[in-house]
Design an enzyme around this catalytic site. Structure first.
Site, PDB file in Angstrom:
ATOM      1  N   SER A 123       1.863  -1.378  -7.293  1.00 53.71           N
ATOM      2  CA  SER A 123       1.441  -2.521  -8.141  1.00 53.71           C
ATOM      3  C   SER A 123       0.388  -3.384  -7.448  1.00 53.71           C
ATOM      4  CB  SER A 123       2.641  -3.361  -8.575  1.00 53.71           C
ATOM      5  OG  SER A 123       3.572  -3.579  -7.545  1.00 53.71           O
ATOM      6  N   LYS A 165       7.607   0.947   1.305  1.00 58.90           N
ATOM      7  CA  LYS A 165       8.383   0.414   0.166  1.00 58.90           C
ATOM      8  C   LYS A 165       9.612   1.275  -0.120  1.00 58.90           C
ATOM      9  CE  LYS A 165       4.897   0.887  -2.639  1.00 58.90           C
ATOM     10  NZ  LYS A 165       3.950   1.443  -1.660  1.00 58.90           N
ATOM     11  N   SER A 166       9.387   2.576  -0.324  1.00 64.02           N
ATOM     12  CA  SER A 166      10.502   3.462  -0.700  1.00 64.02           C
ATOM     13  C   SER A 166      11.518   3.570   0.417  1.00 64.02           C
ATOM     14  CB  SER A 166       9.985   4.860  -1.042  1.00 64.02           C
ATOM     15  OG  SER A 166       9.076   4.769  -2.090  1.00 64.02           O
ATOM     16  N   LEU A 194       0.827  -1.202   0.000  1.00 61.83           N
ATOM     17  CA  LEU A 194       0.000   0.000   0.000  1.00 61.83           C
ATOM     18  C   LEU A 194       0.866   1.259   0.000  1.00 61.83           C
ATOM     19  CD1 LEU A 194      -2.528  -1.074   2.788  1.00 61.83           C
ATOM     20  CD2 LEU A 194      -3.036  -0.873   0.331  1.00 61.83           C
ATOM     21  N   SER A 195       0.284   2.363  -0.403  1.00 72.74           N
ATOM     22  CA  SER A 195       0.964   3.650  -0.295  1.00 72.74           C
ATOM     23  C   SER A 195       1.253   3.902   1.192  1.00 72.74           C
ATOM     24  CB  SER A 195       0.047   4.743  -0.853  1.00 72.74           C
ATOM     25  OG  SER A 195       0.642   5.999  -0.665  1.00 72.74           O
ATOM     26  N   GLY A 196       2.461   4.285   1.504  1.00 71.45           N
ATOM     27  CA  GLY A 196       2.813   4.552   2.904  1.00 71.45           C
ATOM     28  C   GLY A 196       3.201   3.304   3.677  1.00 71.45           C
ATOM     29  N   SER A 197       3.223   2.139   3.000  1.00 69.16           N
ATOM     30  CA  SER A 197       3.562   0.909   3.726  1.00 69.16           C
ATOM     31  C   SER A 197       5.049   0.880   4.079  1.00 69.16           C
ATOM     32  CB  SER A 197       3.184  -0.329   2.903  1.00 69.16           C
ATOM     33  OG  SER A 197       3.844  -0.314   1.662  1.00 69.16           O
TER      34      SER A 197
HETATM   35  P1  ADP Z   1       5.653   3.852   0.228  1.00 68.98           P
HETATM   36  O1  ADP Z   1       6.908   3.963  -0.597  1.00 68.98           O
HETATM   37  O2  ADP Z   1       5.258   2.426   0.479  1.00 68.98           O
HETATM   38  O3  ADP Z   1       4.526   4.692  -0.264  1.00 68.98           O
HETATM   39  P2  ADP Z   1       7.133   5.400   2.162  1.00 68.98           P
HETATM   40  O4  ADP Z   1       8.404   4.618   2.332  1.00 68.98           O
HETATM   41  O5  ADP Z   1       7.172   6.596   1.242  1.00 68.98           O
HETATM   42  O6  ADP Z   1       5.988   4.390   1.699  1.00 68.98           O
HETATM   43  O7  ADP Z   1       6.587   5.895   3.553  1.00 68.98           O
HETATM   44  C1  ADP Z   1       6.552   5.054   4.685  1.00 68.98           C
HETATM   45  C2  ADP Z   1       6.549   5.924   5.932  1.00 68.98           C
HETATM   46  O8  ADP Z   1       6.453   5.091   7.068  1.00 68.98           O
HETATM   47  C3  ADP Z   1       7.820   6.723   6.071  1.00 68.98           C
HETATM   48  O9  ADP Z   1       7.496   7.998   6.588  1.00 68.98           O
HETATM   49  C4  ADP Z   1       8.623   5.903   7.105  1.00 68.98           C
HETATM   50  O10 ADP Z   1       9.489   6.709   7.858  1.00 68.98           O
HETATM   51  C5  ADP Z   1       7.516   5.338   7.978  1.00 68.98           C
HETATM   52  N1  ADP Z   1       7.849   4.072   8.644  1.00 68.98           N
HETATM   53  C6  ADP Z   1       7.647   3.813   9.941  1.00 68.98           C
HETATM   54  N2  ADP Z   1       8.044   2.568  10.261  1.00 68.98           N
HETATM   55  C7  ADP Z   1       8.499   2.017   9.130  1.00 68.98           C
HETATM   56  C8  ADP Z   1       9.054   0.737   8.832  1.00 68.98           C
HETATM   57  N3  ADP Z   1       9.213  -0.221   9.735  1.00 68.98           N
HETATM   58  N4  ADP Z   1       9.405   0.473   7.530  1.00 68.98           N
HETATM   59  C9  ADP Z   1       9.238   1.430   6.604  1.00 68.98           C
HETATM   60  N5  ADP Z   1       8.735   2.664   6.842  1.00 68.98           N
HETATM   61  C10 ADP Z   1       8.363   2.963   8.092  1.00 68.98           C
END
Ligand code: ADP
Length: 283
Positions: free
Chosen positions: A191, A123-124, A118-121
């Site tokens: 995806s 990944k990046s 999901l968005s915010g999960s």
């Molecule tokens: P995505 O790329 O999936 O949309 P992001 O990596 O941009 O998600 O954002 C994830 C957010 O969650 C970041 O602000 C990150 O600091 C926070 N976060 C907290 N705990 C975790 C963790 N265990 N793994 C990855 N991100 C985390």
């Protein structure tokens, strides 16, 4: 080609429809897509070569149907006019310096690490962290980020079904070229559909596509909301937002399943790195 189902679909992501044929007057009419029972003329490209004839030469081998691989429904039917010379003349060059040579020089196995979730999960965040770790070890990597790719290569694409498929196809093809160059490619891409991830997997060599499910409950993603998107989506301001107004199909058999809650991104990146080490050692 006859459009049989509802909705619209293009072939192989390109806008191949040359024109529609009015079924009453047989007049050619401009159209971008076909609705149910409409007929048109288009170019088709297939992922692998197939044997066929022109319909006028052989009716049996000159016609086809298109089946949706998920529902098994027949969604279209067509007659083949002629092969495109262009396709005939494009040959795959067997290159002297091949993937094995390129990756051996880098002392690594090429891989496509496909982060889905999901968005915010996360990944990046995890992909970035892993990229940093691998780079520090002298590995040759590249990170393809869904959002960034949409600013360049895929900036002409929106979020319709066709555009999403084309979006993934292009990213997967780029990842494939990079793997061919011997790189470890990290792809951070929501995806959400199994089908599109399978399409990406099928493009790669056996064992090269590593699906990493970044598993974070949607409530936690919405709480993190790093880009403020959940707030907007939950207020109904973003259409087709994954997890809110559009489904996320969880991976059934990912190579790696990472649960982020209660873990540090660095530890999760290290878990992926260990997986790569074991793979390199053939375990
Ligand atoms: P995505 O790329 O999936 O949309 P992001 O990596 O941009 O998600 O954002 C994830 C957010 O969650 C970041 O602000 C990150 O600091 C926070 N976060 C907290 N705990 C975790 C963790 N265990 N793994 C990855 N991100 C985390």
């Amino acid at each position: 080609m006859l459009r049989n189902g509802d909705g619209q679909r293009q072939c192989d992501g390109h806008p191949p429809l040359k024109h529609q044929v009015n079924i009453n007057s047989f007049v050619r009419e401009a159209a971008k897509s076909l609705q149910m029972n409409e007929v048109g003329v288009c170019n088709i490209s297939t992922q692998t070569p197939i044997a066929f004839d022109a319909y006028t030469d052989n009716r049996a081998t000159g016609n086809f149907i298109i089946v949706d691989r998920v529902t098994n429904a027949t969604v279209g039917a067509g007659l083949i006019d002629f092969p495109l010379r262009r396709a005939d003349n494009v040959h795959w060059h067997a290159l002297e310096v091949n993937k094995v040579a390129r990756s051996a020089m880098k002392n690594q196995l090429p891989a496509v690490l496909w982060f889905t979730g999901l968005s915010g999960s996360g990944k990046s965040t995890i992909a970035n962290e892993l990229d940093r770790i691998l780079h520090a070890q002298g590995k040759h990597t590249y990170l393809l980020d869904g959002d960034n790719v949409r600013h360049g290569l895929n900036r002409d694409l929106g979020f319709t079904e066709e555009d999403r498929v084309e979006n993934i196809r292009r990213v997967a093809e780029v990842a494939k070229l990079m793997a061919d160059a011997g790189l470890i490619v990290l792809v951070s891409f929501i995806s959400p559909f199994r089908d599109e991830r399978r399409m990406a997997r099928e493009l790669m060599e056996e064992g090269e596509f590593i699906e990493i499910f970044v598993d974070t409950p949607i409530e936690e993603c919405a709480r993190r909301d790093p880009k403020g998107l959940y707030e907007k989506a939950l207020a109904g301001k973003i259409a087709n937002f994954t997890g809110v107004s559009s489904p996320y199909e969880t991976p059934e058999n990912p190579e790696l399943h990472i649960r982020t809650v209660g873990h540090e991104p660095t530890d999760l990146a290290l878990a992926v790195e260990e997986f790569l080490d074991r793979r390199m050692e053939g375990k």
